[in-house]
Enzyme design. Structure first.
Site, PDB file in Angstrom:
ATOM      1  N   HIS A 180       0.828  -1.201   0.000  1.00  0.00           N
ATOM      2  CA  HIS A 180       0.000   0.000   0.000  1.00  0.00           C
ATOM      3  C   HIS A 180       0.860   1.248   0.000  1.00  0.00           C
ATOM      4  O   HIS A 180       1.975   1.276   0.532  1.00  0.00           O
ATOM      5  CB  HIS A 180      -0.965   0.000   1.183  1.00  0.00           C
ATOM      6  CG  HIS A 180      -0.316   0.005   2.533  1.00  0.00           C
ATOM      7  ND1 HIS A 180       0.103   1.158   3.163  1.00  0.00           N
ATOM      8  CD2 HIS A 180      -0.021  -1.011   3.403  1.00  0.00           C
ATOM      9  CE1 HIS A 180       0.620   0.863   4.349  1.00  0.00           C
ATOM     10  NE2 HIS A 180       0.557  -0.451   4.516  1.00  0.00           N
ATOM     11  N   GLU A 209       4.492  -6.064   4.080  1.00  0.00           N
ATOM     12  CA  GLU A 209       4.204  -5.400   5.356  1.00  0.00           C
ATOM     13  C   GLU A 209       5.331  -5.670   6.362  1.00  0.00           C
ATOM     14  O   GLU A 209       6.076  -6.651   6.224  1.00  0.00           O
ATOM     15  CB  GLU A 209       2.877  -5.909   5.934  1.00  0.00           C
ATOM     16  CG  GLU A 209       1.649  -5.454   5.169  1.00  0.00           C
ATOM     17  CD  GLU A 209       1.219  -4.044   5.531  1.00  0.00           C
ATOM     18  OE1 GLU A 209       1.979  -3.328   6.218  1.00  0.00           O
ATOM     19  OE2 GLU A 209       0.110  -3.648   5.108  1.00  0.00           O
ATOM     20  N   GLU A 238      -5.067   1.473   2.533  1.00  0.00           N
ATOM     21  CA  GLU A 238      -4.947   0.290   3.384  1.00  0.00           C
ATOM     22  C   GLU A 238      -5.106   0.650   4.852  1.00  0.00           C
ATOM     23  O   GLU A 238      -5.707  -0.090   5.627  1.00  0.00           O
ATOM     24  CB  GLU A 238      -3.589  -0.386   3.159  1.00  0.00           C
ATOM     25  CG  GLU A 238      -3.426  -1.733   3.847  1.00  0.00           C
ATOM     26  CD  GLU A 238      -2.894  -1.630   5.284  1.00  0.00           C
ATOM     27  OE1 GLU A 238      -2.922  -2.659   6.003  1.00  0.00           O
ATOM     28  OE2 GLU A 238      -2.440  -0.534   5.672  1.00  0.00           O
ATOM     29  N   GLU A 239      -4.579   1.803   5.235  1.00  0.00           N
ATOM     30  CA  GLU A 239      -4.569   2.194   6.644  1.00  0.00           C
ATOM     31  C   GLU A 239      -5.955   2.550   7.177  1.00  0.00           C
ATOM     32  O   GLU A 239      -6.141   2.675   8.386  1.00  0.00           O
ATOM     33  CB  GLU A 239      -3.611   3.380   6.862  1.00  0.00           C
ATOM     34  CG  GLU A 239      -2.152   3.075   6.560  1.00  0.00           C
ATOM     35  CD  GLU A 239      -1.493   2.166   7.587  1.00  0.00           C
ATOM     36  OE1 GLU A 239      -2.193   1.712   8.517  1.00  0.00           O
ATOM     37  OE2 GLU A 239      -0.292   1.900   7.452  1.00  0.00           O
ATOM     38  N   ASP A 281      -0.364   4.364   1.102  1.00  0.00           N
ATOM     39  CA  ASP A 281      -0.750   5.360   2.102  1.00  0.00           C
ATOM     40  C   ASP A 281      -0.018   5.133   3.413  1.00  0.00           C
ATOM     41  O   ASP A 281       0.444   4.022   3.717  1.00  0.00           O
ATOM     42  CB  ASP A 281      -2.266   5.364   2.324  1.00  0.00           C
ATOM     43  CG  ASP A 281      -2.819   4.038   2.808  1.00  0.00           C
ATOM     44  OD1 ASP A 281      -2.363   2.987   2.313  1.00  0.00           O
ATOM     45  OD2 ASP A 281      -3.705   4.036   3.684  1.00  0.00           O
ATOM     46  N   ASP A 324       6.602   0.987   7.229  1.00  0.00           N
ATOM     47  CA  ASP A 324       5.232   0.631   6.866  1.00  0.00           C
ATOM     48  C   ASP A 324       4.716   1.552   5.784  1.00  0.00           C
ATOM     49  O   ASP A 324       4.000   2.499   6.070  1.00  0.00           O
ATOM     50  CB  ASP A 324       4.348   0.712   8.117  1.00  0.00           C
ATOM     51  CG  ASP A 324       2.928   0.253   7.898  1.00  0.00           C
ATOM     52  OD1 ASP A 324       2.682  -0.468   6.918  1.00  0.00           O
ATOM     53  OD2 ASP A 324       2.060   0.627   8.703  1.00  0.00           O
ATOM     54  N   HIS A 327       3.789   3.405  12.503  1.00  0.00           N
ATOM     55  CA  HIS A 327       2.875   4.401  13.088  1.00  0.00           C
ATOM     56  C   HIS A 327       3.501   5.211  14.219  1.00  0.00           C
ATOM     57  O   HIS A 327       2.811   5.993  14.868  1.00  0.00           O
ATOM     58  CB  HIS A 327       1.579   3.737  13.600  1.00  0.00           C
ATOM     59  CG  HIS A 327       0.827   2.975  12.571  1.00  0.00           C
ATOM     60  ND1 HIS A 327      -0.412   2.409  12.816  1.00  0.00           N
ATOM     61  CD2 HIS A 327       1.119   2.667  11.273  1.00  0.00           C
ATOM     62  CE1 HIS A 327      -0.853   1.783  11.727  1.00  0.00           C
ATOM     63  NE2 HIS A 327       0.071   1.925  10.778  1.00  0.00           N
TER      64      HIS A 327
END
Length: 379
Positions: free
Chosen positions: A74, A166, A138-139, A76, A106, A350
């Site tokens: 992903h 991931e 995705e997030e 995003d 990530d 994150h």
């Protein structure tokens, strides 16, 4: 394979520079990636969201034969708001053997390595096709991957498997949990707080629901996971207007993370039964549930055989499960065996000052070049 182990750095620097927070567009990153891959001879196709401000990118190269490889990830990233960064989150910074920036772990580190590996291919020697799949959102519920399922089901020739990069610390994940996120809104009856019998407290009703959440958990356990069972979490709650008013409204957002073998429909049914029972005890209450997103778990199957094969190229790799959710269950629904394995760490994902260790990137780079190189050697 190029001898320069930092060949991917200019690519990663570009990717980190695109602030692809889920609330923003990802099109500049898609433009860059599509131009990059087109220059290497890849065919490309975009799939836009309804608003037209985001897109999935599919790219492929090689002969039209089954048995190829799909590298998927992903584009995003999560926000940096109210996080205490010591570096610019959207500028790649190298220090102390790590690369810092939002998305390094990530999962733009993987995307950069996938693009770099694609650039080293001699398409004339390919015996099987290579696909790259870059998605949006995705997030915030895997919206991009969900929109691709119908297309992937018709993909021809069909890849042998998909590899999603991931952050797994180089572990080969063949199963992970699913997730459902729900907003529950309770409407009660307001009254003066000195006469609670005249009202119905939305907050009291919400507290009773929340207290009973864990009673809905299925008893099933799977010791391959940690924690070994389904879990609930209430992440936000809002309600009331003043201390001397029986609250008319209360809303909370909650998630359920299920084992891949479990069906959220059973949990939802039990949830509705609980609401019905409590409404018999507390009158003048209305409840609305809105399922914001649901993403299936990844089930072990043929992907364990693929992971065992991949492990031959990855000295420190272990085969196991993950407690977090990825797009893999959706690719599995589309008929693609899927393994999750990336160079990043979920502990970094994150976080402020998100980073990835350079040795991890170089180890994964070597692994990826061997796996992609197998497309040349297959007969």
């Amino acid at each position: 394979m190029p001898n320069n182990p930092t060949h991917y750095l200019p690519i990663l620097e570009k990717l980190i520079g695109f602030p692809t927070i889920s609330r923003e567009t990802n099109l500049p990153l898609i433009d860059y990636s599509e131009d990059f891959l087109s220059s290497q001879g890849f065919q490309t196709q975009r799939f836009y969201n309804e608003q037209g401000n985001k897109a999935n990118l599919m790219a492929w190269i090689g002969p039209e034969r089954d048995g190829g490889l799909m590298l998927a990830g992903h584009t995003d990233v999560v926000p940096v708001d109210q996080q205490d960064w010591t570096t610019d989150p959207f500028r790649l910074t190298e220090k102390n053997g790590h690369l810092y920036g939002r998305g390094t772990s990530d999962m733009k580190g993987f995307l950069a390595l996938a693009l770099e590996a694609a650039a080293t291919l001699d398409s004339r020697q390919l015996q099987r096709p290579l696909y790259l799949c870059f998605t949006y959102d995705e997030e915030i519920g895997c919206g991009g991957a969900k929109a691709l399922i119908a297309y992937l089901k018709t993909l021809s020739p069909s890849p042998r498997f998909a590899l999603i990069g991931e952050p797994t610390d180089l572990a080969l994940v063949t199963a992970h949990k699913g997730i459902q996120i729900t907003t529950t809104h309770i409407k009660g009856k307001p009254a003066h707080s000195s006469c609670p019998q005249l009202g119905a407290s939305a907050i009291v009703f919400a507290s009773k629901l929340i207290a009973a959440l864990e009673e809905l958990l299925p008893p099933e356990e799977n010791r391959d996971f940690n924690p070994p069972s389904a879990t609930f979490n209430v992440g936000t709650i809002h309600g009331g207007t003043a201390i001397n008013i029986i609250p008319e409204h209360c809303q909370f957002d909650w998630e359920c993370r299920t084992l891949p073998s479990q069906n959220t429909a059973q949990i939802n049914q039990a949830w509705e039964h609980l609401i019905h029972s409590l409404r018999k005890q507390i009158q003048d209450i209305e409840v609305e549930n809105h399922i914001k997103t649901a993403v299936p778990g990844l089930k072990s199957g043929i992907n364990r055989e693929i992971a065992a094969w991949l492990k031959e190229f990855l000295e420190e790799g272990k085969i196991g499960t993950a407690p977090f959710v990825t797009e893999a269950g959706l690719y599995q629904q589309a008929g693609l065996p899927t393994v999750v394995c990336g160079p990043g760490s979920i502990r970094e994902a994150h976080q402020p000052d998100e980073s990835i260790a350079i040795p991890r990137m170089e180890n994964y780079r070597a692994f990826l070049h061997q796996v992609v190189g197998d497309l040349v050697e297959q007969k």
